[in-house]
Design an enzyme around this catalytic site. Sequence first.
Site, short mmCIF file in Angstrom:
data_model
loop_
_atom_site.label_atom_id
_atom_site.label_comp_id
_atom_site.label_asym_id
_atom_site.label_seq_id
_atom_site.Cartn_x
_atom_site.Cartn_y
_atom_site.Cartn_z
CB CYS A 4 -33.27 -65.60 -8.59
SG CYS A 4 -33.87 -65.36 -6.91
CG HIS A 41 -32.82 -59.72 -8.55
ND1 HIS A 41 -33.05 -60.54 -9.62
CD2 HIS A 41 -32.90 -60.51 -7.45
CE1 HIS A 41 -33.26 -61.78 -9.19
NE2 HIS A 41 -33.17 -61.79 -7.87
CD GLU A 42 -31.45 -59.32 -4.16
OE1 GLU A 42 -32.39 -59.96 -3.63
OE2 GLU A 42 -30.62 -59.86 -4.92
CG HIS A 85 -36.41 -61.25 -4.14
ND1 HIS A 85 -36.98 -62.48 -4.32
CD2 HIS A 85 -35.22 -61.32 -4.77
CE1 HIS A 85 -36.17 -63.25 -5.02
NE2 HIS A 85 -35.08 -62.56 -5.32
ZN ZN Z 1 -33.51 -63.23 -6.43
#
Ligand code: ZN
Length: 136
Positions: free
Chosen positions: A85, A126-127, A130
Amino acid sequence: MVKPIRRDIFFLNQKSEPATKADAQVVTDLLDTLRANQARCVGMAANMIGVRKRIIVVNMGMMNMAMINPVITKKTGAYQTEEGCLSLEGVRPTTRYQEIEVEFLDIGWKKQKQRYSGWIAQIIQHECDHLDGIVI
Ligand SMILES: [Zn+2]
C-alpha cells in the site's frame, strides 16, 4: 490537483462518510494524484489524500476510473495473497475474492453495477477496505 499521500495510521483507521456532489473536486484531485503516482500505485482511496469520503480511483490498464460510494454486493472465490500500500511500508497477507460485483456512482454521478475479476477486483477490494478504515 495532485495532493500529498497521508501515512497517518490513526487517520487512515477512521471510516469514511458517503460522498455527495459537493465532493466533485475530491474526485478530480484523487484522479490527478493517482496519475502522478502511477509508477508505484494502481489505486487510491480519498482518505489517502486526507479526505474521509467514500471515493476510490482504480487503474484499469488504459484508463483510471473513479467509483463514488462503492459497495461490493457479491464476492466469490476466496484466496490468500499479499499486498502493499502506498500509505504503508512492505507487504502484508490478506484474503481476497476472485470475482466481485460492485455498485457505485460513476464520475457523471450515474448509478453503475459492474462485475470485476482478478487483478482489478483485487484493487477495488483493497481500496474499499480503506473506506472502512481497514489498512492492510
Ligand atoms: Zn492502500
